[in-house]
Scaffold this active site. Structure first.
Site, short mmCIF file in Angstrom:
data_model
loop_
_atom_site.label_atom_id
_atom_site.label_comp_id
_atom_site.label_asym_id
_atom_site.label_seq_id
_atom_site.Cartn_x
_atom_site.Cartn_y
_atom_site.Cartn_z
N GLY A 12 0.83 -1.21 0.00
CA GLY A 12 0.00 0.00 0.00
C GLY A 12 0.86 1.25 0.00
N ARG A 37 -1.19 -1.59 -6.20
CA ARG A 37 -1.72 -1.86 -7.54
C ARG A 37 -1.39 -0.72 -8.49
NH1 ARG A 37 -7.66 -2.74 -5.34
NH2 ARG A 37 -6.87 -0.88 -4.30
N ARG A 38 -1.39 0.53 -8.02
CA ARG A 38 -1.18 1.67 -8.93
C ARG A 38 0.31 1.89 -9.14
NH1 ARG A 38 -5.10 5.74 -5.85
NH2 ARG A 38 -4.29 4.48 -4.15
N ASN A 86 0.66 -2.95 5.31
CA ASN A 86 -0.10 -1.70 5.45
C ASN A 86 -1.30 -1.64 4.50
OD1 ASN A 86 -0.42 1.40 5.83
ND2 ASN A 86 0.02 1.17 3.65
N TYR A 152 -15.15 -4.06 8.81
CA TYR A 152 -13.84 -3.40 8.86
C TYR A 152 -13.20 -3.60 10.23
CZ TYR A 152 -10.11 0.02 8.96
OH TYR A 152 -8.87 0.61 9.10
N GLY A 186 -5.88 11.71 9.19
CA GLY A 186 -6.31 12.43 7.99
C GLY A 186 -5.22 12.50 6.93
N GLY A 187 -5.59 13.11 5.79
CA GLY A 187 -4.60 13.36 4.75
C GLY A 187 -4.30 12.14 3.88
N GLU A 189 -6.18 8.63 1.56
CA GLU A 189 -7.37 8.35 0.74
C GLU A 189 -8.41 7.52 1.48
OE1 GLU A 189 -5.85 6.45 -2.77
OE2 GLU A 189 -5.07 8.32 -3.57
P1 NDP Z 1 -5.04 4.91 1.78
O1 NDP Z 1 -6.35 4.59 1.16
O2 NDP Z 1 -4.46 6.27 1.60
O3 NDP Z 1 -3.96 3.82 1.30
C1 NDP Z 1 -4.28 2.47 1.18
C2 NDP Z 1 -3.21 1.78 0.38
O4 NDP Z 1 -3.56 0.39 0.30
C3 NDP Z 1 -3.07 2.30 -1.03
O5 NDP Z 1 -1.72 2.47 -1.31
C4 NDP Z 1 -3.66 1.21 -1.90
O6 NDP Z 1 -2.93 1.11 -3.10
C5 NDP Z 1 -3.38 -0.02 -1.03
N1 NDP Z 1 -4.25 -1.14 -1.36
C6 NDP Z 1 -5.60 -1.23 -1.22
N2 NDP Z 1 -6.03 -2.40 -1.72
C7 NDP Z 1 -4.93 -3.06 -2.16
C8 NDP Z 1 -4.73 -4.30 -2.80
N3 NDP Z 1 -5.74 -5.15 -3.08
N4 NDP Z 1 -3.46 -4.67 -3.13
C9 NDP Z 1 -2.43 -3.86 -2.87
N5 NDP Z 1 -2.55 -2.66 -2.28
C10 NDP Z 1 -3.80 -2.27 -1.95
O7 NDP Z 1 -5.23 4.55 3.33
P2 NDP Z 1 -4.31 4.80 4.63
O8 NDP Z 1 -2.93 5.11 4.27
O9 NDP Z 1 -5.06 5.74 5.50
O10 NDP Z 1 -4.42 3.37 5.31
C11 NDP Z 1 -3.33 2.45 5.32
C12 NDP Z 1 -3.66 1.34 6.32
O11 NDP Z 1 -3.86 1.90 7.62
C13 NDP Z 1 -4.92 0.54 6.02
O12 NDP Z 1 -4.68 -0.81 6.35
C14 NDP Z 1 -5.96 1.15 6.94
O13 NDP Z 1 -6.97 0.23 7.27
C15 NDP Z 1 -5.10 1.48 8.14
N6 NDP Z 1 -5.62 2.54 9.01
C16 NDP Z 1 -5.99 3.77 8.51
C17 NDP Z 1 -6.44 4.75 9.38
C18 NDP Z 1 -6.91 6.08 8.90
O14 NDP Z 1 -7.69 6.73 9.62
N7 NDP Z 1 -6.49 6.56 7.74
C19 NDP Z 1 -6.49 4.54 10.84
C20 NDP Z 1 -6.09 3.21 11.23
C21 NDP Z 1 -5.65 2.27 10.35
P3 NDP Z 1 -3.52 0.79 -4.56
O15 NDP Z 1 -4.93 1.29 -4.60
O16 NDP Z 1 -2.59 1.51 -5.49
O17 NDP Z 1 -3.39 -0.70 -4.67
C1 8X3 Z 2 -9.43 3.73 10.68
C2 8X3 Z 2 -9.89 4.42 11.92
O1 8X3 Z 2 -11.95 5.01 13.30
O2 8X3 Z 2 -12.11 5.23 10.88
O3 8X3 Z 2 -9.01 2.45 10.96
O4 8X3 Z 2 -12.10 3.07 11.89
S1 8X3 Z 2 -11.59 4.41 11.99
#
Ligand code: NDP
Ligand code: 8X3
Length: 257
Positions: A12, A37-38, A86, A152, A186-187, A189
């Site tokens: 990710g 993937r991207r 991640n 989730y 935040g900040g 996708e």
């Molecule tokens: P983003 O959506 O910004 O990033 C998610 C990343 O995961 C992207 O790079 C995407 O890349 C990749 N991804 C999604 N599906 C796939 C797939 N099938 N294969 C490979 N890569 C994949 O989210 P965050 O950076 O915010 O989140 C990262 C992690 O942290 C996640 O696991 C999320 O659940 C967790 N998290 C996030 C929080 C938040 O509030 N933001 C809080 C707590 C945990 P691409 O689409 O190019 O494949």
């Molecule tokens: C992301 C945090 O609170 O949106 O894992 O589920 S929350």
């Protein structure tokens, strides 16, 4: 073995936490395989960060692609000692039973099955080399339920327990295992993908100062940089503006008895 010139695989890495972690680790002297993937985004990152970032196209829901990963890498990139699980996503905010089965399946395949498969694929090499660290991105949603969190939150509870069990299975080896569990961040996708609506996603953070992807990258850097005998099992982190909500009570529920 190990240390700042180790090879880390970050899934990710095309966005959010993964991208910030990849940038931070390369700047600190690690060699990073950035997977997502991207691929075009990873190529742009490689252009920016230089030869210590290797862009790799990977869909973590593709089991065959995961199993082929080690042999598809150039020989000097195969000894992965740090795995950062991640890649992950939340899809939808509707409560049960309104949420779609397709969304559930995609969350389970990405957050749970992909994470397990990748860990299983890479852990043998770490054990053989006598050095390694597996870090996963859990969430506060894996501990505290909230309306619409359903699958989730359950995937992140799985991630937490899997990591604790992994640590237990690896007892007697020098491999470290850490689950990082952020709250509101935040900040990235994340919320846009979850809500499929830019305005709704923006509203999630209104009036708050959430965690940032850089805060997460700093935490990853800290757990990696600790002395080799120190294992951080779990880190739960929230912005100061967030707290767990307590139990909910409904006052007008109609019962049959
Ligand atoms: P983003 O959506 O910004 O990033 C998610 C990343 O995961 C992207 O790079 C995407 O890349 C990749 N991804 C999604 N599906 C796939 C797939 N099938 N294969 C490979 N890569 C994949 O989210 P965050 O950076 O915010 O989140 C990262 C992690 O942290 C996640 O696991 C999320 O659940 C967790 N998290 C996030 C929080 C938040 O509030 N933001 C809080 C707590 C945990 P691409 O689409 O190019 O494949
Ligand atoms: C992301 C945090 O609170 O949106 O894992 O589920 S929350």
């Amino acid at each position: 073995m190990g240390g700042r010139n180790s090879i880390a695989l970050v899934t990710g890495a095309s966005s959010g936490f993964g991208q910030a972690i990849a940038c931070r680790l390369v700047k600190e002297g690690y060699r990073v395989i950035a997977a997502a993937r991207r691929k075009e985004r990873l190529d742009a990152l490689a252009k920016q960060l230089g030869e210590n970032l290797f862009p790799y196209s990977l869909d973590v829901t593709d089991m065959a692609a995961i199993r082929e990963l080690p042999k598809n890498l150039p020989p000097n990139w195969q000894a992965i000692d740090i795995l950062i699980n991640n890649a992950g996503l939340a899809l939808g905010t509707a409560p049960i039973p309104e949420i779609s089965l397709e969304d559930w399946e995609q969350m389970v395949r990405t957050n749970v099955v992909g994470m397990i498969e990748l860990t299983q694929t890479l852990i043998g090499g770490m054990i053989e080399r006598g050095c390694g660290h597996v870090i996963s991105l859990g969430s506060t949603a894996g501990t505290y339920p909230y309306k619409g969190g359903n699958v989730y939150g359950a995937t992140k509870a799985f991630v937490k327990q899997f990591m604790l069990n992994l640590k237990t299975d690896l007892l007697g080896t020098p491999i470290r295992v850490t689950n990082i569990e952020p709250g509101l961040c935040g900040g990235t996708e994340f919320s846009e993908i979850r809500t499929r609506d830019k305005a709704k996603a923006k509203a999630v953070y209104e009036g708050t100062q959430p965690l940032t992807a850089e805060d997460i990258a700093e935490t990853v850097s800290w757990v990696l940089g600790l002395p080799a005998h120190v294992n951080i099992n779990r880190i739960e982190m929230m912005p100061v503006c967030q707290a767990s909500g307590g139990l909910a009570v409904s006052r007008n529920t109609k019962h049959q008895d």
